[in-house]
Design an enzyme around this catalytic site. Structure first.
Site, mmCIF file in Angstrom:
data_model
loop_
_atom_site.group_PDB
_atom_site.id
_atom_site.type_symbol
_atom_site.label_atom_id
_atom_site.label_comp_id
_atom_site.label_asym_id
_atom_site.label_seq_id
_atom_site.Cartn_x
_atom_site.Cartn_y
_atom_site.Cartn_z
ATOM 1 N N TYR A 53 7.895 4.572 1.746
ATOM 2 C CA TYR A 53 9.178 4.670 2.448
ATOM 3 C C TYR A 53 9.948 5.926 2.071
ATOM 4 C CZ TYR A 53 8.896 -0.161 4.088
ATOM 5 O OH TYR A 53 8.532 -1.311 4.710
ATOM 6 N N ARG B 218 4.068 -3.569 0.872
ATOM 7 C CA ARG B 218 3.134 -2.601 1.474
ATOM 8 C C ARG B 218 2.003 -2.319 0.505
ATOM 9 N NH1 ARG B 218 6.314 0.881 5.764
ATOM 10 N NH2 ARG B 218 5.878 -0.782 7.215
ATOM 11 N N GLN C 286 -1.928 -5.542 4.398
ATOM 12 C CA GLN C 286 -1.819 -4.730 5.615
ATOM 13 C C GLN C 286 -1.970 -5.542 6.890
ATOM 14 O OE1 GLN C 286 -4.414 -1.424 4.914
ATOM 15 N NE2 GLN C 286 -2.749 0.029 5.016
ATOM 16 N N SER D 3 4.660 -3.234 10.733
ATOM 17 C CA SER D 3 3.698 -2.249 11.252
ATOM 18 C C SER D 3 3.201 -2.648 12.638
ATOM 19 C CB SER D 3 2.486 -2.131 10.332
ATOM 20 O OG SER D 3 2.854 -1.554 9.121
ATOM 21 N N ASP E 161 1.259 -7.495 8.052
ATOM 22 C CA ASP E 161 2.503 -6.725 8.100
ATOM 23 C C ASP E 161 3.094 -6.693 9.515
ATOM 24 O OD1 ASP E 161 4.490 -4.850 7.926
ATOM 25 O OD2 ASP E 161 3.259 -3.302 6.996
HETATM 26 P P1 NAD Z 1 10.110 3.581 8.453
HETATM 27 O O1 NAD Z 1 10.155 2.754 9.687
HETATM 28 O O2 NAD Z 1 10.815 3.082 7.236
HETATM 29 O O3 NAD Z 1 10.688 5.044 8.778
HETATM 30 C C1 NAD Z 1 10.147 5.826 9.827
HETATM 31 C C2 NAD Z 1 9.913 7.237 9.358
HETATM 32 O O4 NAD Z 1 11.162 7.929 9.260
HETATM 33 C C3 NAD Z 1 9.251 7.390 7.987
HETATM 34 O O5 NAD Z 1 8.074 8.139 8.121
HETATM 35 C C4 NAD Z 1 10.298 8.119 7.154
HETATM 36 O O6 NAD Z 1 9.731 8.974 6.185
HETATM 37 C C5 NAD Z 1 11.048 8.900 8.219
HETATM 38 N N1 NAD Z 1 12.377 9.389 7.825
HETATM 39 C C6 NAD Z 1 13.319 8.788 7.035
HETATM 40 N N2 NAD Z 1 14.398 9.599 6.900
HETATM 41 C C7 NAD Z 1 14.141 10.728 7.627
HETATM 42 C C8 NAD Z 1 14.871 11.924 7.895
HETATM 43 N N3 NAD Z 1 16.074 12.137 7.374
HETATM 44 N N4 NAD Z 1 14.276 12.864 8.683
HETATM 45 C C9 NAD Z 1 13.050 12.679 9.214
HETATM 46 N N5 NAD Z 1 12.323 11.564 8.998
HETATM 47 C C10 NAD Z 1 12.841 10.599 8.214
HETATM 48 O O7 NAD Z 1 8.606 3.932 8.086
HETATM 49 P P2 NAD Z 1 7.292 3.082 8.407
HETATM 50 O O8 NAD Z 1 6.874 3.266 9.795
HETATM 51 O O9 NAD Z 1 7.565 1.708 7.962
HETATM 52 O O10 NAD Z 1 6.199 3.786 7.501
HETATM 53 C C11 NAD Z 1 6.479 4.369 6.258
HETATM 54 C C12 NAD Z 1 5.181 4.583 5.473
HETATM 55 O O11 NAD Z 1 4.637 3.347 5.026
HETATM 56 C C13 NAD Z 1 4.065 5.257 6.224
HETATM 57 O O12 NAD Z 1 3.449 6.172 5.351
HETATM 58 C C14 NAD Z 1 3.108 4.161 6.531
HETATM 59 O O13 NAD Z 1 1.785 4.612 6.706
HETATM 60 C C15 NAD Z 1 3.258 3.329 5.286
HETATM 61 N N6 NAD Z 1 2.817 1.941 5.521
HETATM 62 C C16 NAD Z 1 2.001 1.332 4.610
HETATM 63 C C17 NAD Z 1 1.593 0.017 4.812
HETATM 64 C C18 NAD Z 1 0.690 -0.687 3.844
HETATM 65 O O14 NAD Z 1 0.110 -0.070 2.988
HETATM 66 N N7 NAD Z 1 0.565 -2.006 3.938
HETATM 67 C C19 NAD Z 1 2.025 -0.677 5.926
HETATM 68 C C20 NAD Z 1 2.860 -0.024 6.833
HETATM 69 C C21 NAD Z 1 3.256 1.293 6.610
#
Ligand code: NAD
Length: 375
Positions: free
Chosen positions: A228, A120, A125, A131, A128
């Protein structure tokens, strides 16, 4: 360089290429061969691929002499005969759950690259797949909930009386959760949302939803490792359960998306909490495949508990095959074109590149990825 695009197993609707990416690979100087029927589930005909510049043939024919193999899911290693030694296999290879297949790719001399392990970082991006597919799943989760719910989402003032807006609660505000919030808002629902990462509070507000956060115990400040979540302390979990209990009884729709990389999904809703919801309410558990956020979830099925329907959503991106294929195929193209060497007319993957190190599973007949060799 010959690129083979495989037809997926029957349950998979998506395709790893679309006519647009075929054209772009041809423009890079590659020859593209698509397995007959590969685009069927995504409403792309063999003729569409041919018009874009690909040839269409059987698996054995498309693999013959191929140096690059594109797939959605990792194929049966026994079906890859005929590809060049050292051919790259690129797709969502599910390395942790398909370790035997990864070993077999190595033994077959295929260099496997797992797109779901894309780091990430800003540069990656556009490559990915997690995403691009989660975004569509978040949207579809709301559509599924709306289709199952016996009431309307928006407020309606009619001559026969007023319909109040549906109350939607999104738990886990990553990529899928953000899209679920935006979609539920567009449908006119009153939306609230929660996460353990404090950085999401502002994002929730900016989408016009209400943040519901544990305030008395520290959550995850800032973005954490790669953005994460990690497993929370028992104290936090207790405070979160109390907060959810108070809020959930007033909700019509709950969409859970919480995941922790490498661990089972956290349990966010107990059976006792479900029992406090109004009959007719709908819960969509997007974490169903990872064990579920909701007690009683069955992955891939709808179950009823205390009059509440729990949708154990599994791979919702598949039900939007045209869009999910297009985004997946572009993720593959964006990755491969970023490493394309014009003179050699093929991708060249440097051993010391952060992206290559993260996603390369096998090379030269061996499993080389640290996450696998350390396991
Ligand atoms: P994910 O699918 O791993 O998890 C989904 C969400 O569940 C996350 O927001 C996590 O914080 C939340 N979660 C975990 N345990 C929890 C709990 N006990 N109670 C409530 N919520 C809980 O997450 P994701 O969709 O892959 O995204 C995570 C982060 O990564 C985001 O900030 C996203 O913007 C970022 N991201 C960055 C890039 C990049 O820079 N290339 C790409 C994709 C996502």
């Amino acid at each position: 360089m010959k690129i083979a695009v495989l037809k997926e197993e029957a349950a998979e609707t998506r395709c790893a290429a679309i006519p647009e990416t075929v054209k772009k690979f041809v423009a890079l100087g590659a020859e593209v061969a698509v397995e007959a029927g590969a685009g069927q589930g995504a409403a792309i005909s063999d003729a569409d691929f041919e018009t874009a510049g690909a040839t269409v043939a059987s698996r054995a024919d498309v693999l013959r002499g191929a140096g690059l193999i594109l797939c959605i899911n990792g194929p049966d290693p026994g079906t890859l005969g005929g590809a060049d030694a050292g051919a790259l296999l690129v797709g969502a290879l599910d390395p942790m759950r398909r370790r035997d297949a990864i070993d077999a790719y190595a033994a077959a001399g295929v260099d496997a690259l797992a797109m779901e392990w894309m780091p990430r970082i800003t540069r990656a991006q556009s490559m990915d797949i997690l995403s691009s597919q989660s975004n569509l799943a978040g949207y579809k989760a709301v559509i599924e909930a709306a289709a199952t719910f016996g009431r309307a989402f928006p407020m309606m003032m009619t001559a026969a009386g007023t319909i109040s807006p549906a109350k939607v609660f999104v738990m886990g505000v990553g990529v899928a959760g953000l899209q679920a919030i935006a979609t539920a808002r567009r449908l006119g629902a009153q939306v609230s949302a929660t996460d353990v990462r404090s950085a999401t509070k502002e994002q929730i507000q900016s989408l016009g939803a209400k943040p519901i956060f544990v305030e008395n115990v520290v959550g995850i400040e800032g973005e954490g490792s790669g953005g994460y979540a990690t497993e929370m302390s028992p104290e936090y979990q207790k405070a979160q359960a109390e907060l959810v209990s108070g809020h959930i009884a007033k909700q019509d729709i709950v969409i859970t998306t919480a995941l922790i990389p490498g661990r089972p999904a956290p349990r966010l809703i107990s059976d006792a909490q479900l029992a406090t919801m109004r009959p007719g309410s709908v819960v969509v558990d997007l974490a169903a495949e990872a064990g579920g956020n909701v007690e009683g979830t069955v992955s891939g099925a709808n179950v009823e508990s205390h009059g509440v329907t729990i949708i154990g959503a599994s791979n919702l991106a598949r039900s939007l095959a045209a869009d999910s294929s297009a985004l997946f195929a572009r993720n593959l193209y964006n990755f491969l074109s970023a490493f394309w060497d014009k003179e050699q007319a093929r991708p060249v993957l440097p051993d010391d590149d952060e992206i290559v190190k993260a996603i390369r599973l096998t090379q030269g007949g061996k499993v080389v990825n640290e996450r696998l060799t350390a396991a």
